[in-house]
Design a protein around this motif. Structure first.
Motif, short mmCIF file in Angstrom:
data_model
loop_
_atom_site.label_atom_id
_atom_site.label_comp_id
_atom_site.label_asym_id
_atom_site.label_seq_id
_atom_site.Cartn_x
_atom_site.Cartn_y
_atom_site.Cartn_z
N GLU A 7 0.81 -1.22 0.00
CA GLU A 7 0.00 0.00 0.00
C GLU A 7 0.85 1.27 0.00
OE1 GLU A 7 -3.37 2.19 -0.34
OE2 GLU A 7 -3.24 0.00 -0.43
N TYR A 8 1.91 1.28 0.78
CA TYR A 8 2.79 2.45 0.86
C TYR A 8 3.38 2.79 -0.51
CZ TYR A 8 6.88 5.29 2.04
OH TYR A 8 7.82 6.29 2.08
N ASN A 9 3.93 1.78 -1.19
CA ASN A 9 4.51 1.99 -2.51
C ASN A 9 3.45 2.37 -3.54
OD1 ASN A 9 7.18 1.60 -1.77
ND2 ASN A 9 7.06 -0.60 -2.07
N MET A 10 2.27 1.79 -3.42
CA MET A 10 1.20 2.12 -4.36
C MET A 10 0.78 3.57 -4.21
SD MET A 10 -0.25 0.61 -6.77
CE MET A 10 -1.05 1.64 -7.95
N GLN A 11 0.69 4.04 -2.99
CA GLN A 11 0.33 5.45 -2.75
C GLN A 11 1.41 6.37 -3.33
OE1 GLN A 11 -0.30 5.76 1.46
NE2 GLN A 11 -2.32 4.80 1.36
N ASN A 12 2.67 6.01 -3.13
CA ASN A 12 3.76 6.81 -3.69
C ASN A 12 3.74 6.79 -5.22
OD1 ASN A 12 5.07 7.99 -1.48
ND2 ASN A 12 6.12 6.08 -1.01
N LEU A 13 3.46 5.64 -5.80
CA LEU A 13 3.36 5.56 -7.25
C LEU A 13 2.26 6.46 -7.79
CD1 LEU A 13 3.85 1.75 -7.93
CD2 LEU A 13 5.27 3.61 -8.82
N GLN A 14 1.13 6.44 -7.14
CA GLN A 14 0.02 7.28 -7.59
C GLN A 14 0.37 8.76 -7.43
OE1 GLN A 14 -3.01 5.51 -5.14
NE2 GLN A 14 -3.69 4.12 -6.78
N ALA A 15 0.96 9.12 -6.30
CA ALA A 15 1.31 10.51 -6.05
C ALA A 15 2.36 11.01 -7.06
CB ALA A 15 1.82 10.68 -4.62
#
Length: 70
Positions: A7-15
Motif C-alpha cells: 500500500e505504501y509503494n502504491m500510494q507513492n506511485l500514484q502521487a
C-alpha cells in the motif's frame, strides 16, 4: 507473472504519477532501471574488492618463504 505492490509503494506511485505526469508503468520501469544499475555497480565494486583482497600482499607476505641463493 503476478506482482504485488504494498500500500505504501502504491500510494507513492500514484502521487508521483500525478506529480511527474507519467503513468505508473513508466515510473516502475525507471525505478527498476535505476535499481539494476545500482545493484550492478555494487556487484562490480564487490568483485573488485574481493579480487584486490586476494592479490594485495604486504611486503612480508610477498617475500615469505622466498630463498635467495648467492
Amino acid at each position: 507473472m503476478q506482482i504485488t505492490i504494498n500500500e505504501y509503494n502504491m500510494q507513492n506511485l500514484q502521487a508521483f504519477s500525478e506529480l511527474k505526469k507519467k503513468d505508473i508503468s513508466a515510473l516502475i520501469n525507471e525505478a527498476l532501471e535505476e535499481y539494476f544499475i545500482n545493484e550492478e555497480k555494487k556487484l562490480l565494486e564487490k568483485n573488485l574488492a574481493d579480487e584486490n583482497a586476494m592479490t594485495n600482499l604486504d611486503f612480508d607476505e610477498f617475500w615469505d618463504d622466498v630463498e635467495i641463493d648467492e
